[in-house]
Design a protein around this motif. Structure first.
Motif, short mmCIF file in Angstrom:
data_model
loop_
_atom_site.label_atom_id
_atom_site.label_comp_id
_atom_site.label_asym_id
_atom_site.label_seq_id
_atom_site.Cartn_x
_atom_site.Cartn_y
_atom_site.Cartn_z
N ARG A 25 -21.90 9.32 3.21
CA ARG A 25 -21.71 9.35 4.67
C ARG A 25 -21.82 7.94 5.22
O ARG A 25 -22.61 7.14 4.72
CB ARG A 25 -22.76 10.22 5.36
CG ARG A 25 -22.65 11.71 5.08
CD ARG A 25 -23.77 12.46 5.80
NE ARG A 25 -23.63 13.91 5.77
CZ ARG A 25 -24.06 14.69 4.80
NH1 ARG A 25 -24.68 14.14 3.75
NH2 ARG A 25 -23.89 15.99 4.84
N GLY A 29 -19.19 8.62 10.96
CA GLY A 29 -18.90 10.04 10.81
C GLY A 29 -18.11 10.42 9.58
O GLY A 29 -17.97 11.60 9.26
N SER A 209 -28.18 18.91 19.73
CA SER A 209 -26.86 18.82 19.11
C SER A 209 -26.32 20.23 18.89
O SER A 209 -26.98 21.06 18.27
CB SER A 209 -26.94 18.10 17.75
OG SER A 209 -27.37 16.76 17.92
N ALA A 361 -14.24 19.10 17.81
CA ALA A 361 -15.35 19.30 16.87
C ALA A 361 -15.85 20.73 16.93
O ALA A 361 -15.97 21.33 18.00
CB ALA A 361 -16.49 18.34 17.18
N MET A 365 -21.08 19.87 14.57
CA MET A 365 -20.41 18.63 15.00
C MET A 365 -19.51 18.10 13.89
O MET A 365 -19.65 16.97 13.41
CB MET A 365 -21.43 17.58 15.43
CG MET A 365 -20.86 16.62 16.46
SD MET A 365 -20.36 17.42 18.00
CE MET A 365 -21.94 17.75 18.75
N TYR A 366 -18.58 18.96 13.47
CA TYR A 366 -17.62 18.57 12.44
C TYR A 366 -16.19 18.75 12.94
O TYR A 366 -15.84 19.82 13.46
CB TYR A 366 -17.82 19.40 11.16
CG TYR A 366 -19.07 19.02 10.42
CD1 TYR A 366 -19.14 17.83 9.70
CD2 TYR A 366 -20.20 19.85 10.45
CE1 TYR A 366 -20.30 17.47 9.03
CE2 TYR A 366 -21.35 19.50 9.77
CZ TYR A 366 -21.39 18.31 9.06
OH TYR A 366 -22.54 17.94 8.41
N SER A 378 -13.96 21.50 7.21
CA SER A 378 -14.56 20.33 7.85
C SER A 378 -14.12 19.05 7.16
O SER A 378 -14.07 18.98 5.93
CB SER A 378 -16.08 20.43 7.82
OG SER A 378 -16.53 21.56 8.54
N ARG A 380 -15.01 15.60 8.79
CA ARG A 380 -15.92 14.51 9.12
C ARG A 380 -16.65 14.86 10.41
O ARG A 380 -16.34 15.85 11.07
CB ARG A 380 -15.17 13.20 9.31
CG ARG A 380 -14.07 13.28 10.38
CD ARG A 380 -13.50 11.93 10.72
NE ARG A 380 -14.49 11.10 11.37
CZ ARG A 380 -14.37 9.77 11.50
NH1 ARG A 380 -13.33 9.14 11.00
NH2 ARG A 380 -15.31 9.07 12.11
N GLN A 381 -17.64 14.04 10.77
CA GLN A 381 -18.24 14.13 12.09
C GLN A 381 -17.52 13.17 13.03
O GLN A 381 -16.91 12.19 12.58
CB GLN A 381 -19.74 13.83 12.03
CG GLN A 381 -20.51 14.90 11.26
CD GLN A 381 -22.00 14.84 11.47
OE1 GLN A 381 -22.60 13.80 11.24
NE2 GLN A 381 -22.61 15.96 11.87
N TYR A 385 -20.69 9.99 17.37
CA TYR A 385 -21.75 11.01 17.45
C TYR A 385 -23.10 10.42 17.03
O TYR A 385 -24.08 10.51 17.77
CB TYR A 385 -21.37 12.21 16.57
CG TYR A 385 -22.47 13.21 16.37
CD1 TYR A 385 -23.09 13.83 17.45
CD2 TYR A 385 -22.90 13.55 15.08
CE1 TYR A 385 -24.11 14.76 17.26
CE2 TYR A 385 -23.91 14.48 14.89
CZ TYR A 385 -24.51 15.08 15.97
OH TYR A 385 -25.52 15.99 15.78
#
Length: 416
Positions: A25, A29, A209, A361, A365-366, A378, A380-381, A385
């Motif tokens: 990661r 994101g 979140s 998203a 939060m993806y 999914s 990424r974020q 964020y």
């Protein structure tokens, strides 16, 4: 596994990926699953799609000798980690970990408050290392009934909030002279728990979140309404879907003692309707997919002690702790619409609340892509964020924009 600083200044986290894999990661994101290539290197696939993305990682001496990410060298950041056991509500023994950045200076502390998951936060939460690499102290703990913690799993928000308060006290104790301002970051269900904890024992900040400012039952209804809207179905379908929501709510509110026969009648009434397969909601999808015997056997364990009608507004209306609420615009599990409207009203009333809605998203939060079978994969974020959370924890001025998202903010109420 660990945090690394690449030669070009970028931060990189390597954590568990499941099934013999790792996961990388970066703070912007991006993420990928890493699988061993057989030549000492690891190849990456995009997010959770299983599709190769071209990234390659070489790990030297299990990370002690450093790594290479796409040919750029990196060295492990010497984070300080302290394992602990502490007492939660009712004396339950909980397992925790404090992670601090290198050095001896004071740093802000953030306590990570769980969602409704049953797995171990100490093993799974990459934010432990990611925040610490951004000069933030982090306290993570396995919620009761999960991982290395004792007690029985529960979704009773007051019990969980009391556990969070004990976790914050333990974090401050362990950090000692390095403890600066302290607050919570709560994801999903943690969005009900963290503000409640802050209302009981004030802290310096709260981050929510992909959480909600409505009740769990209202969450389910709003999610079902979103299902119908995304499917392009009209008012007749919406009315039928809300009848299903009423039937599943009756079952939940009775603690699975009443409403089974009524639910079967409603299911039979609409089972052949073209919109019926699109009804997902939150817990409704489970109740529609299982028979009464399975629900009686398994459901109480899945939603044990959940306060279905819990209204978070009395807490939020009186909470003076600065809050940052982060949403995904396409969140199917925790639809943000009504929560954003309620928080905007609280902003106008002078509550110290800032909100950010990240377009595209989903829950967790993806960002995602849609597979051929309609499932979301999914990727990424959202960009910005992590930075929004870090800025807030560090006490920096929040920016007007984070990636593609726009900040909505009112001035923070000054301390008396």
């Amino acid at each position: 596994m660990g945090s690394y600083r690449l030669a070009d200044g970028r931060a990189l986290d390597i954590g568990p990926g499941g099934e013999g894999r790792l996961r990388w990661r970066t703070p912007d994101g991006r993420t990928g699953a890493l699988s061993p290539a057989g030549d000492g290197s690891w190849t990456s696939t995009l997010g959770w799609t299983g599709r190769a993305d071209g990234h390659r990682v070489v790990i030297e001496d299990c990370g002690r000798g450093g790594i290479q990410f796409d040919g750029v060298a990196g060295l492990r950041v010497a984070l300080v980690q302290v394992e602990t056991r502490f007492q939660g509500s009712g004396g339950t023994q909980l397992a925790g970990r404090l992670t601090l950045p290198p050095g001896k200076g004071a740093v802000p502390l953030v306590v990570l408050v769980h969602g409704a998951e049953h797995d171990s936060a100490l093993q799974r939460y990459s934010l432990q290392r990611e925040f610490a690499s951004a000069a933030i102290g982090v306290f993570a703990y396995d919620k009761r009934g999960t991982g290395a913690s004792g007690g029985d799993y529960t979704q009773d928000y007051l019990t969980l909030a009391t556990d969070a308060i004990h976790a914050a006290r333990e974090a401050r104790r362990l950090a000692g002279a390095r403890a600066g301002r302290i607050g919570y970051q709560g994801g999903s269900q943690g969005g009900w728990v963290a503000p409640l904890a802050a209302r009981i024992a004030p802290v310096d900040f709260v981050i929510v979140s992909f959480g909600l400012a409505v009740s769990p039952l209202d969450e389910d209804r709003e999610a079902i309404a979103g299902d119908m809207a995304r499917g392009g179905f009209g008012p007749e379908a919406m009315a039928g879907a809300m009848e299903i929501a009423d039937a599943t709510a009756r079952l939940i509110e009775s603690d699975f003692s009443d409403g089974f026969a009524h639910l079967e009648v409603v299911k039979a009434k609409y089972r052949d309707a073209p919109w019926y397969p699109a009804v997902r909601g939150n817990f409704t999808a489970y109740l529609l997919a299982n028979d009464a015997e399975a629900i009686r056997r398994d459901a109480p364990g899945l939603v044990r002690s959940i306060p279905a009608r819990y209204d978070p507004m009395p807490v939020l209306e009186t909470l003076d702790v600065p809050q940052l609420w982060l949403f995904g615009s396409e969140d199917r599990d925790a639809p943000p619409g009504e929560s954003v409207r309620r928080l905007a009203a609280l902003q106008r009333a002078g509550r110290p609340i800032a909100t950010v809605v990240f377009p595209g998203a989903d829950h967790g939060m993806y960002e995602f892509e849609v597979a051929a079978d309609g499932e979301r994969l999914s990727t990424r974020q959202p960009e910005g964020y992590f930075q929004a959370m870090a800025d807030f924890i560090l006490g920096r001025p929040l920016q007007p924009h984070y990636g593609a998202a726009t900040l909505s903010q009112v001035p923070v109420i000054p301390s008396p």
